[in-house]
Structure formats: C-alpha cells, structure tokens
Design a protein around this motif. Structure first.
Motif, PDB file in Angstrom:
ATOM      1  N   LYS A  36       0.818  -1.224   0.000  1.00 47.63           N
ATOM      2  CA  LYS A  36       0.000   0.000   0.000  1.00 47.63           C
ATOM      3  C   LYS A  36       0.848   1.269   0.000  1.00 47.63           C
ATOM      4  O   LYS A  36       1.949   1.288   0.532  1.00 47.63           O
ATOM      5  CB  LYS A  36      -0.913   0.024   1.237  1.00 47.63           C
ATOM      6  N   GLU A  37       0.262   2.302  -0.592  1.00 49.59           N
ATOM      7  CA  GLU A  37       0.872   3.626  -0.483  1.00 49.59           C
ATOM      8  C   GLU A  37       0.106   4.425   0.549  1.00 49.59           C
ATOM      9  O   GLU A  37      -1.095   4.626   0.422  1.00 49.59           O
ATOM     10  CB  GLU A  37       0.839   4.364  -1.823  1.00 49.59           C
ATOM     11  N   GLY A  38       0.819   4.843   1.604  1.00 45.49           N
ATOM     12  CA  GLY A  38       0.206   5.703   2.609  1.00 45.49           C
ATOM     13  C   GLY A  38       0.707   7.113   2.419  1.00 45.49           C
ATOM     14  O   GLY A  38       0.094   7.938   1.753  1.00 45.49           O
ATOM     15  N   CYS A  39       1.896   7.388   2.979  1.00 45.87           N
ATOM     16  CA  CYS A  39       2.432   8.756   2.964  1.00 45.87           C
ATOM     17  C   CYS A  39       3.269   9.054   1.719  1.00 45.87           C
ATOM     18  O   CYS A  39       3.387  10.197   1.304  1.00 45.87           O
ATOM     19  CB  CYS A  39       3.288   8.955   4.200  1.00 45.87           C
ATOM     20  N   ALA A  40       3.908   8.026   1.174  1.00 40.46           N
ATOM     21  CA  ALA A  40       4.820   8.156   0.027  1.00 40.46           C
ATOM     22  C   ALA A  40       6.093   8.935   0.348  1.00 40.46           C
ATOM     23  O   ALA A  40       6.831   9.302  -0.562  1.00 40.46           O
ATOM     24  CB  ALA A  40       4.123   8.767  -1.199  1.00 40.46           C
ATOM     25  N   GLY A  42       8.112   7.874   3.242  1.00 39.99           N
ATOM     26  CA  GLY A  42       8.940   7.076   4.140  1.00 39.99           C
ATOM     27  C   GLY A  42       8.575   7.138   5.607  1.00 39.99           C
ATOM     28  O   GLY A  42       9.375   6.742   6.449  1.00 39.99           O
ATOM     29  N   GLU A  43       7.361   7.579   5.919  1.00 39.66           N
ATOM     30  CA  GLU A  43       7.042   7.747   7.335  1.00 39.66           C
ATOM     31  C   GLU A  43       6.005   6.802   7.898  1.00 39.66           C
ATOM     32  O   GLU A  43       5.859   6.715   9.108  1.00 39.66           O
ATOM     33  CB  GLU A  43       6.571   9.191   7.568  1.00 39.66           C
ATOM     34  N   CYS A  44       5.260   6.068   7.050  1.00 44.78           N
ATOM     35  CA  CYS A  44       4.130   5.297   7.601  1.00 44.78           C
ATOM     36  C   CYS A  44       4.321   3.788   7.584  1.00 44.78           C
ATOM     37  O   CYS A  44       3.653   3.071   8.319  1.00 44.78           O
ATOM     38  CB  CYS A  44       2.845   5.661   6.866  1.00 44.78           C
ATOM     39  N   GLY A  45       5.175   3.263   6.727  1.00 46.08           N
ATOM     40  CA  GLY A  45       5.413   1.818   6.675  1.00 46.08           C
ATOM     41  C   GLY A  45       4.370   1.013   5.922  1.00 46.08           C
ATOM     42  O   GLY A  45       4.493  -0.213   5.826  1.00 46.08           O
ATOM     43  N   ALA A  46       3.352   1.661   5.370  1.00 49.82           N
ATOM     44  CA  ALA A  46       2.322   0.907   4.643  1.00 49.82           C
ATOM     45  C   ALA A  46       2.895   0.192   3.424  1.00 49.82           C
ATOM     46  O   ALA A  46       2.349  -0.811   2.967  1.00 49.82           O
ATOM     47  CB  ALA A  46       1.186   1.848   4.213  1.00 49.82           C
ATOM     48  N   CYS A  47       3.982   0.718   2.896  1.00 49.46           N
ATOM     49  CA  CYS A  47       4.579   0.195   1.664  1.00 49.46           C
ATOM     50  C   CYS A  47       5.728  -0.782   1.934  1.00 49.46           C
ATOM     51  O   CYS A  47       6.474  -1.118   1.016  1.00 49.46           O
ATOM     52  CB  CYS A  47       5.115   1.359   0.841  1.00 49.46           C
ATOM     53  N   ASN A  57      11.038   0.530   3.260  1.00 46.15           N
ATOM     54  CA  ASN A  57       9.858   1.224   2.743  1.00 46.15           C
ATOM     55  C   ASN A  57      10.033   1.364   1.228  1.00 46.15           C
ATOM     56  O   ASN A  57      10.932   2.085   0.765  1.00 46.15           O
ATOM     57  CB  ASN A  57       9.722   2.594   3.404  1.00 46.15           C
ATOM     58  N   CYS A  59       8.511   2.929  -0.941  1.00 43.63           N
ATOM     59  CA  CYS A  59       8.354   4.268  -1.518  1.00 43.63           C
ATOM     60  C   CYS A  59       9.662   5.047  -1.472  1.00 43.63           C
ATOM     61  O   CYS A  59       9.779   6.104  -2.096  1.00 43.63           O
ATOM     62  CB  CYS A  59       7.248   5.049  -0.817  1.00 43.63           C
TER      63      CYS A  59
HETATM   64  S1  FES Z   1       3.994   4.949   1.776  1.00 39.63           S
HETATM   65 FE1  FES Z   1       4.429   5.609   3.819  1.00 39.63          FE
HETATM   66  S2  FES Z   1       6.461   4.872   4.176  1.00 39.63           S
HETATM   67 FE2  FES Z   1       6.058   4.380   2.110  1.00 39.63          FE
END
Ligand code: FES
Ligand code: FES
Length: 157
Positions: A36-40, A42-47, A57, A59
């Motif tokens: 998944k793409e969350g923040c794009a 490097g801060e959320c870890g969804a990717c 990460n 992204c």
């Molecule tokens: S989309 Fe949030 S760290 Fe990559």
C-alpha cells in the motif's frame, strides 16, 4: 530500462522508467497491489517489503535498486496451501485488523522481525513496528498477534 530481480521466489524482468519507486514498480508494472501507499515519504510503513532480508519502505527505494535483489511482498507471505499463514491467522484471531491499510506493512514488519529474531520480547516487537503507523488498532493487538506467532513457531518441531 530493464530491471531483473527475484520477486516472491520467482525471477522477474520488467521494463520500467528508471526514476520510479519500487512501490510504483510493484503496483503499476507488476500488478501487485497488496503493498500500500500511505504517505509516500517514508514515514508510515504501509509500503514495507523485505529486500534481501531487510524491511524497507518501498516508496523510498528507486526501482533500479531492486536489480539483482530478492524482494518479498505481502503476496509472497502465505501458508503452503495459499491461505493465510500463522502470522496472518493470529492477526485475524487477535482482532489486529481494522481498516487494513497498514496491515500488509505490519505483516511484513512482523515477518522481518521473526526471521531475524525468533524470540522477540514485547519491547523488541514494539521497536520492530516503530516505522509502521496504524490509526485504528492502538497496536496492542498487533503486538499480541506477533508475540503469539513467535511462541507458535518456537513450539514447532
Ligand atoms: S507509503 Fe508511507 S512509508 Fe512508504
Ligand atoms: S488497521 Fe487501520 S491503519 Fe491500521
């Protein structure tokens, strides 16, 4: 450019622009939309994916940096029969999934931890999840699910 790497145990070769991220390569060029793409940024870890055994990460990784590497995505995490593995089952059992956007990254973070450290303390589990944000669960159930998986794996012959 042509990028060749091992993806979930299979060799892949893909033509893609050199300036896209590994996240976009996976989702847009290889149709693996589990990551998944969350923040794009490097801060959320969804990717999060596992690259040569380390959680990254995607992204924050340029697609050409995957060249020659071994990449594992959420699509590569499953039981032998293709269903949920023990970690995924524990996420379900412990109520560790709500909206789900963070969950592929959480599973990858859990797998990366358990591959490196089969005996994590709760503090070590929390540290391993430090780069993965969840707005729903409060983290407790996620930590419980990873801890239960670690115990289960250690009990296996
Ligand atoms: S989309 Fe949030 S760290 Fe990559
Ligand atoms: S389950 Fe919704 S962000 Fe984690």
């Amino acid at each position: 450019m042509r990028i060749e790497f091992i993806l979930n145990g299979e060799a892949v070769a893909v033509e893609a622009p050199p300036d896209i991220t590994l996240l976009d390569l996976l989702r847009d060029y290889l149709n693996l939309t589990g990551t998944k793409e969350g923040c794009a940024v490097g801060e959320c870890g969804a990717c999060a994916v596992i690259k040569d055994g380390r959680l990254v990460n995607s992204c924050m990784v340029l697609a050409p940096q995957a060249e020659g590497c071994e990449i594992v995505t959420i699509e590569g995490v499953h039981a032998a029969d293709g269903g949920p593995n023990d970690l995924q089952q524990h996420f379900i059992e412990y109520g560790a999934v709500q909206c789900g956007i963070c969950i592929p990254g959480m599973i990858m973070a859990g797998e990366a931890l358990l591959r490196q450290n089969p005996h994590p303390t709760r503090a070590e589990i929390r540290l391993a999840l430090a780069g993965n944000l969840c707005r729903c669960t409060g983290y407790q159930q996620i930590v419980d699910a990873i801890e239960a998986t670690a115990k289960g794996r250690r009990a296996q012959p």
